[in-house]
Scaffold this motif. Structure first.
Motif, PDB file in Angstrom:
ATOM      1  N   GLY A  24       0.806  -1.213   0.000  1.00 41.16           N
ATOM      2  CA  GLY A  24       0.000   0.000   0.000  1.00 41.16           C
ATOM      3  C   GLY A  24       0.838   1.261   0.000  1.00 41.16           C
ATOM      4  N   VAL A  25       2.005   1.219   0.632  1.00 38.34           N
ATOM      5  CA  VAL A  25       2.885   2.392   0.645  1.00 38.34           C
ATOM      6  C   VAL A  25       3.444   2.629  -0.754  1.00 38.34           C
ATOM      7  CG1 VAL A  25       4.973   3.381   1.639  1.00 38.34           C
ATOM      8  CG2 VAL A  25       3.429   2.038   3.075  1.00 38.34           C
ATOM      9  N   THR A  26       3.841   1.561  -1.435  1.00 38.95           N
ATOM     10  CA  THR A  26       4.288   1.695  -2.826  1.00 38.95           C
ATOM     11  C   THR A  26       3.163   2.248  -3.691  1.00 38.95           C
ATOM     12  OG1 THR A  26       6.025   0.007  -2.795  1.00 38.95           O
ATOM     13  CG2 THR A  26       4.888   0.353  -4.887  1.00 38.95           C
ATOM     14  N   ASP A  75      -6.498   9.170   6.940  1.00 38.26           N
ATOM     15  CA  ASP A  75      -6.104   7.794   7.263  1.00 38.26           C
ATOM     16  C   ASP A  75      -7.054   6.764   6.663  1.00 38.26           C
ATOM     17  OD1 ASP A  75      -3.908   8.657   8.642  1.00 38.26           O
ATOM     18  OD2 ASP A  75      -4.828   8.493  10.627  1.00 38.26           O
ATOM     19  N   CYS A  76      -8.348   7.074   6.649  1.00 37.19           N
ATOM     20  CA  CYS A  76      -9.316   6.097   6.147  1.00 37.19           C
ATOM     21  C   CYS A  76      -9.188   5.859   4.648  1.00 37.19           C
ATOM     22  CB  CYS A  76     -10.737   6.525   6.503  1.00 37.19           C
ATOM     23  SG  CYS A  76     -11.304   8.033   5.678  1.00 37.19           S
ATOM     24  N   PRO A  82      -4.444  -1.783   8.642  1.00 35.11           N
ATOM     25  CA  PRO A  82      -3.259  -1.884   9.499  1.00 35.11           C
ATOM     26  C   PRO A  82      -1.977  -2.070   8.688  1.00 35.11           C
ATOM     27  CG  PRO A  82      -4.461  -3.948   9.501  1.00 35.11           C
ATOM     28  CD  PRO A  82      -5.311  -2.978   8.742  1.00 35.11           C
ATOM     29  N   LEU A  83      -0.897  -1.523   9.224  1.00 36.09           N
ATOM     30  CA  LEU A  83       0.382  -1.550   8.525  1.00 36.09           C
ATOM     31  C   LEU A  83       0.863  -2.964   8.256  1.00 36.09           C
ATOM     32  CD1 LEU A  83       2.676   0.281   7.473  1.00 36.09           C
ATOM     33  CD2 LEU A  83       3.735   0.103   9.728  1.00 36.09           C
ATOM     34  N   SER A 225      -0.274   5.633  16.839  1.00 34.89           N
ATOM     35  CA  SER A 225      -0.069   5.262  18.239  1.00 34.89           C
ATOM     36  C   SER A 225       0.736   3.982  18.396  1.00 34.89           C
ATOM     37  CB  SER A 225      -1.425   5.094  18.942  1.00 34.89           C
ATOM     38  OG  SER A 225      -2.180   4.057  18.318  1.00 34.89           O
ATOM     39  N   ASP A 226       0.716   3.111  17.351  1.00 36.85           N
ATOM     40  CA  ASP A 226       1.355   1.803  17.496  1.00 36.85           C
ATOM     41  C   ASP A 226       2.773   1.754  16.971  1.00 36.85           C
ATOM     42  OD1 ASP A 226       0.462   2.194  14.908  1.00 36.85           O
ATOM     43  OD2 ASP A 226       0.022   0.085  14.550  1.00 36.85           O
ATOM     44  N   ALA A 227       3.106   2.621  16.006  1.00 35.84           N
ATOM     45  CA  ALA A 227       4.430   2.558  15.386  1.00 35.84           C
ATOM     46  C   ALA A 227       4.685   3.843  14.611  1.00 35.84           C
ATOM     47  CB  ALA A 227       4.519   1.358  14.438  1.00 35.84           C
ATOM     48  N   VAL A 228       5.960   4.133  14.371  1.00 35.13           N
ATOM     49  CA  VAL A 228       6.338   5.171  13.416  1.00 35.13           C
ATOM     50  C   VAL A 228       6.916   4.449  12.209  1.00 35.13           C
ATOM     51  CG1 VAL A 228       6.766   6.937  15.152  1.00 35.13           C
ATOM     52  CG2 VAL A 228       8.635   5.431  14.490  1.00 35.13           C
TER      53      VAL A 228
END
Length: 327
Positions: A24-26, A75-76, A82-83, A225-228
């Motif tokens: 998804g980041v790509t 974000d939505c 989720p990452l 909140s869970d990760a950078v």
């Protein structure tokens, strides 16, 4: 003048770090470059392919996300949450089912009650926008999917490289070479950002996400909140534009520090000058001097001047790293 957001990581010895091949980041990097006017260094041939693959009017649909006044993707609408979900089919199905009410509430919250003018068409017809946006992303991924599959070996190699660096105290070398315009200095990552902020990692995990798009790729999120997480160009990207397959690397020292720096460390089984190293490695003394400076900053070698020459020697950490990654 370039501006940077800062991510303060804290001591690297205690930094929890992971690598996630998150498609998804790509995808977001590809969309930003080929359709949003935000250069990520995508190969021109692929930019043309992706532009031709999407429905007509896609530029107008995406304009609110990449407007020069304020670039923001709620974000939505990002296929990255989720990452840890790396099945992009699942992500895109979830995105197509986003409730208009959820999108409107997020826009209201993100813009603190005053939604910018470029988002007004989305506010007026949120359901229409969501369906059009999801169709665009699905079309881009359908066209680019084969290239992502071809990148599997590169992604596996990068996962191994970062993993080895994490257990061998070589993370500074990884962080200093993530992307051309990204800097790492004194436990802080500096990322180009038109709207700079300062973030503290705190107890959150650091997630590195290799991107298969272009050499200028840079996508990040430091406020979860869970990760950078930080997305950067996967090393070896040029090899994908040809037809040959990429074989996973076997030399773990090269995977961590790169071919030339691995050669320098191995040549320094005995102290050597910049000239002797340049001759042995078939490069210029200036190139050797630069890479020795980077290795010295990482604590893997020291340099001292003796008359007209600068002599380099490995530190105990440098010796240990070579031994660990050459077994």
């Amino acid at each position: 003048m370039a501006r940077f957001s800062e991510l303060r990581l804290g001591p690297l010895e205690t930094l929890p770090v992971s690598v996630v091949a998150q498609p998804g980041v790509t995808l977001m990097s590809l969309v930003a470059d080929a359709l949003g006017g935000r250069s990520q260094g995508v190969h021109p041939s692929w930019r043309r392919v992706l532009s031709a693959a999407v429905p007509g009017g896609s530029g107008a649909v995406l304009r609110p996300l990449f407007a020069r006044e304020y670039s923001m993707v709620p974000d939505c609408l990002t296929p990255t949450a989720p990452l840890w979900e790396t099945d992009l089919t699942v992500q895109l199905e979830r995105l197509a089912d986003v409730s208009p009410q959820v999108l409107l509430a997020e826009l209201e919250r993100d813009f603190e009650g005053t939604v910018p003018r470029q988002w007004q068409s989305v506010v007026d017809r949120p359901k229409t926008f969501i369906h059009a946006y999801a169709a665009i992303l699905a079309s881009v991924w359908e066209a680019f999917g084969p290239m992502w599959a071809r990148a599997a070996a590169l992604l596996a190699r990068e996962t191994e490289r970062v993993g080895v660096a994490a257990v061998s105290n070589a993370l500074p070398l990884v962080l200093t070479g993530l992307a051309p315009k990204v800097r790492f200095c004194e436990e802080t990552l500096y990322v180009p950002d038109p709207h700079p902020e300062t973030f503290e990692r705190g107890a959150r995990r650091m997630v590195l996400v290799p991107i298969v798009s272009g050499h200028g790729a840079s996508v990040f999120s430091f406020d979860r909140s869970d990760a950078v997480w930080f997305g950067y160009p996967v090393p070896g990207l040029d090899t994908l534009w040809g037809s040959r397959e990429v074989a996973p690397g076997k030399d773990r020292l090269k995977l961590v520090v790169g071919s030339l720096r691995a050669g320098i460390l191995r040549e320094l089984v005995h102290p050597g000058t910049m000239g002797s190293l340049a001759s042995a490695l078939n490069c210029t003394p200036a190139t050797v001097t630069y890479h020795c400076g980077q290795l010295e900053s990482a604590g893997l070698l020291t340099r001292e001047r003796r008359g007209q020459h600068v002599v380099a020697r490995r530190t105990a950490a440098g010796v240990a790293l070579v031994q660990l990654l050459s077994e």
